[in-house]
Structure formats: structure tokens, C-alpha cells
Design an enzyme around this catalytic site. Structure first.
Site, PDB file in Angstrom:
ATOM      1  N   ASP A   1      48.782  31.957  36.358  1.00 40.02           N
ATOM      2  CA  ASP A   1      48.288  33.276  36.932  1.00 40.02           C
ATOM      3  C   ASP A   1      48.895  33.141  38.331  1.00 40.02           C
ATOM      4  O   ASP A   1      49.192  31.934  38.906  1.00 40.02           O
ATOM      5  CB  ASP A   1      46.771  33.539  36.859  1.00 40.02           C
ATOM      6  CG  ASP A   1      45.892  32.221  37.048  1.00 40.02           C
ATOM      7  OD1 ASP A   1      46.664  31.285  37.652  1.00 40.02           O
ATOM      8  OD2 ASP A   1      44.892  32.230  36.818  1.00 40.02           O
TER       9      ASP A   1
ATOM     10  N   ASN B   1      32.182  31.218  35.069  1.00 41.97           N
ATOM     11  CA  ASN B   1      31.833  32.017  34.010  1.00 41.97           C
ATOM     12  C   ASN B   1      32.514  31.942  32.785  1.00 41.97           C
ATOM     13  O   ASN B   1      32.495  32.880  31.815  1.00 41.97           O
ATOM     14  CB  ASN B   1      32.160  33.612  34.825  1.00 41.97           C
ATOM     15  CG  ASN B   1      33.412  33.890  35.225  1.00 41.97           C
ATOM     16  OD1 ASN B   1      34.463  32.832  34.815  1.00 41.97           O
ATOM     17  ND2 ASN B   1      33.721  34.816  35.618  1.00 41.97           N
TER      18      ASN B   1
ATOM     19  N   HIS C   1      35.697  31.714  32.371  1.00 40.61           N
ATOM     20  CA  HIS C   1      37.088  32.284  32.347  1.00 40.61           C
ATOM     21  C   HIS C   1      38.124  31.262  32.365  1.00 40.61           C
ATOM     22  O   HIS C   1      37.961  30.107  32.691  1.00 40.61           O
ATOM     23  CB  HIS C   1      37.321  33.237  33.550  1.00 40.61           C
ATOM     24  CG  HIS C   1      37.594  32.500  34.823  1.00 40.61           C
ATOM     25  ND1 HIS C   1      37.714  33.079  36.224  1.00 40.61           N
ATOM     26  CD2 HIS C   1      37.847  31.210  35.233  1.00 40.61           C
ATOM     27  CE1 HIS C   1      38.002  32.175  37.039  1.00 40.61           C
ATOM     28  NE2 HIS C   1      38.236  31.101  36.461  1.00 40.61           N
TER      29      HIS C   1
ATOM     30  N   GLU D   1      38.622  37.113  32.487  1.00 39.68           N
ATOM     31  CA  GLU D   1      37.109  36.989  33.094  1.00 39.68           C
ATOM     32  C   GLU D   1      36.248  37.324  31.660  1.00 39.68           C
ATOM     33  O   GLU D   1      36.768  37.861  30.754  1.00 39.68           O
ATOM     34  CB  GLU D   1      36.983  38.222  34.086  1.00 39.68           C
ATOM     35  CG  GLU D   1      37.997  37.585  35.388  1.00 39.68           C
ATOM     36  CD  GLU D   1      37.490  36.845  35.996  1.00 39.68           C
ATOM     37  OE1 GLU D   1      36.515  35.998  35.483  1.00 39.68           O
ATOM     38  OE2 GLU D   1      37.778  36.571  37.334  1.00 39.68           O
TER      39      GLU D   1
HETATM   40  P1  PGA Z   1      38.429  25.013  39.528  1.00 38.44           P
HETATM   41  O1  PGA Z   1      38.756  26.303  39.086  1.00 38.44           O
HETATM   42  O2  PGA Z   1      39.243  23.877  39.106  1.00 38.44           O
HETATM   43  O3  PGA Z   1      38.647  25.253  41.138  1.00 38.44           O
HETATM   44  O4  PGA Z   1      37.156  24.714  39.394  1.00 38.44           O
HETATM   45  C1  PGA Z   1      38.910  26.365  37.707  1.00 38.44           C
HETATM   46  C2  PGA Z   1      39.061  27.921  37.331  1.00 38.44           C
HETATM   47  O5  PGA Z   1      38.474  28.919  38.127  1.00 38.44           O
HETATM   48  O6  PGA Z   1      39.672  28.128  36.150  1.00 38.44           O
END
Ligand code: PGA
Length: 251
Positions: free
Chosen positions: A67, A136, A138, A143
Site C-alpha cells: 500500500d 482492527n 486490517h 479496513e
Molecule cells: P504495525 O502495523 O506493524 O505498525 O503494528 C501493522 C498494520 O497496521 O498493518
């Protein structure tokens, strides 16, 4: 699904890097799907170290990132391109033309998304996709509520995600509200998927992802249906899973 549980973040990172290294050693022309975020930072460090020791080459590897924020150009320090350059690409022998990250400044975002999917297909699809997981559930920027059928597309970021990512910006208002993300279908088409999670704050979502119902409200839950999924967790992230220690299969 295979679940590997390592003692701590350092060991989890080392193990994840070893899995990537095995993939690239067995298939030097691998197409890797890569992720940003805090979790894979240690894995990238290990990969750079392996490259420096002469144990690993990315000369024939291609990569596609999950992304990119809309509205940040690739030179912006918080763009995911800048993240990848500083964590990995600037330190290894991967060519600039082998690296793919959606362009967050594209005039026609839909065309950019279609072109991204085409580029993945033209290289034969993703061999190994690395994922983190949001609180959450995702994956990429898919999302809660995202369609399981989506390919690369434009997304509105969830309030939870904007808040979580605010730590990288001066204030929350600077966090972009939209992004381009591979879709869940794009991710599910990868031949192998490796999801990393570390820390107590990820334990609950990992438990839901592994043992909960498959539902768009927990996007990562669809991975229960992936044929070649490996979770690499530290003990804290694995602490709410049913079952024992070490390596086990839930399939
Ligand atoms: P993080 O993010 O590795 O900074 O916890 C993971 C994500 O949001 O996919």
C-alpha cells in the site's frame, strides 16, 4: 495454517527473515509482497545483515508493496516508498526497476490500481506476501467491512488506523485519509503468506483472526482459508491463542 511462536520480537524478526531468505535462495527470481509498519522493521534489519554477510542476494527479486498513502509523493519521509528505501532497498542489491509501490500522487487513481494489478500478474503473481495486522484486523489498508473480492483499490482509512499512524506524523491532522491498497483478493492470490505480529496489544486480534469467525469485520480472518499461511508471532502476540508453545499446526 502454521503458527510459529518465538520468545520475543528479536527472535520473531530473525525467524521471519530466515523464511524470506529460504524463499529467495530456493527461487532467486521470487516476487515478494512487502509490508510497512513497525512490526517488520526487525525482519528488514536481519535481511540487510544477511545481505552484508554475503548470505543473500536480491539481484533477481521483484517486490510489490501492499500500500501507499494518497497525497504523499515517494520522496515524502512518511511515504511507504521512503520507509522501504531506508529499511531495505537502499541497503541491498535490488534494482530500482524491480521495486513496485503504488503511486499516491497518480492523477487517475483507478488506472494506477489497474496497472498495479497488471504488473503483479505480468511477473507471474506474488510468491511470498509479508503482512502485519492492524489492531482492527486490517491487512494492508483493507479496513473492517472491506470486500473479500477487492483487488488493488483506493481506500478510506479507518479512524483507528489514522490514530495508530499519527505517531509517525507531527500531528494527527497530517495523516492522509486515503490510500491505495492491494485488495484482499490480491493478497489471497499470493502463493504463500507470512503474517507477523508482536506484543500484547496484538494478542486479541490474533486470537480473533485465528479462532474467530471468517468475517469482513475482521479482514485478516479470511486468511484462515489461505492454503499456505504461516503466522510468525512472539509469545505476547500469541498469548491468547488456544494450544501450547513452540511450533504447532492448527490445520
Ligand atoms: P504495525 O502495523 O506493524 O505498525 O503494528 C501493522 C498494520 O497496521 O498493518
Amino acid at each position: 495454517m502454521r503458527i510459529l511462536i518465538e520468545k520475543n520480537y528479536e527472535k520473531m524478526s530473525r525467524r521471519a527473515a530466515q523464511i524470506i531468505a529460504s524463499q529467495v535462495t530456493m527461487q532467486p527470481e521470487s516476487v515478494l509482497g512487502l509490508a510497512t509498519g513497525s512490526t517488520p522493521v526487525g525482519m528488514y534489519k536481519n535481511l540487510v545483515e544477511m545481505f552484508r554477510m554475503g548470505e543473500l542476494s536480491f539481484k533477481n527479486v521483484s517486490s510489490f508493496n501492499l500500500d501507499e498513502y494518497i497525497g504523499l509523493n515517494h520522496k515524502h519521509p512518511q511515504s511507504y516508498k521512503a520507509f522501504m528505501d531506508s529499511q531495505l532497498f537502499d541497503h541491498v542489491d535490488i534494482g530500482a526497476d524491480q521495486v513496485h509501490i503504488p503511486c499516491g500522487m497518480a492523477e487517475d487513481v483507478n488506472m494506477e490500481c489497474l496497472a498495479y494489478e497488471k504488473a503483479i500478474e505480468s511477473l507471474g503473481g506474488i510468491d511470498l506476501q509479508v503482512l502485519g495486522i492492524g489492531h482492527n484486523g486490517h491487512i494492508g489498508f483493507n479496513e473492517p467491512g472491506s470486500s473479500f473480492e477487492a483487488r488493488t483499490h483506493m481506500v478510506d482509512l479507518d479512524a483507528v488506523t489514522i490514530q495508530a499512524n499519527a505517531r509517525f506524523f507531527d500531528d494527527v491532522d497530517q495523516v492522509p485519509r486515503q490510500a491505495i491498497s492491494m485488495g484482499i483478493k490480491t493478497i489471497m492470490k499470493s502463493r504463500k503468506v507470512m503474517l507477523l505480529a508482536s506484543g500484547k496489544d496484538k494478542a486479541e486480534i490474533i486470537q480473533k483472526m485465528v479462532h474467530g469467525p471468517i468475517t469482513p469485520s475482521v479482514p485478516a480472518s479470511i486468511l484462515q482459508l489461505h492454503q499456505d499461511l504461516i503466522l510468525v508471532l512472539d509469545e505476547e502476540a500469541a498469548s491468547l491463542l488456544a494450544g501450547g508453545e513452540g511450533l504447532y499446526d492448527t490445520a
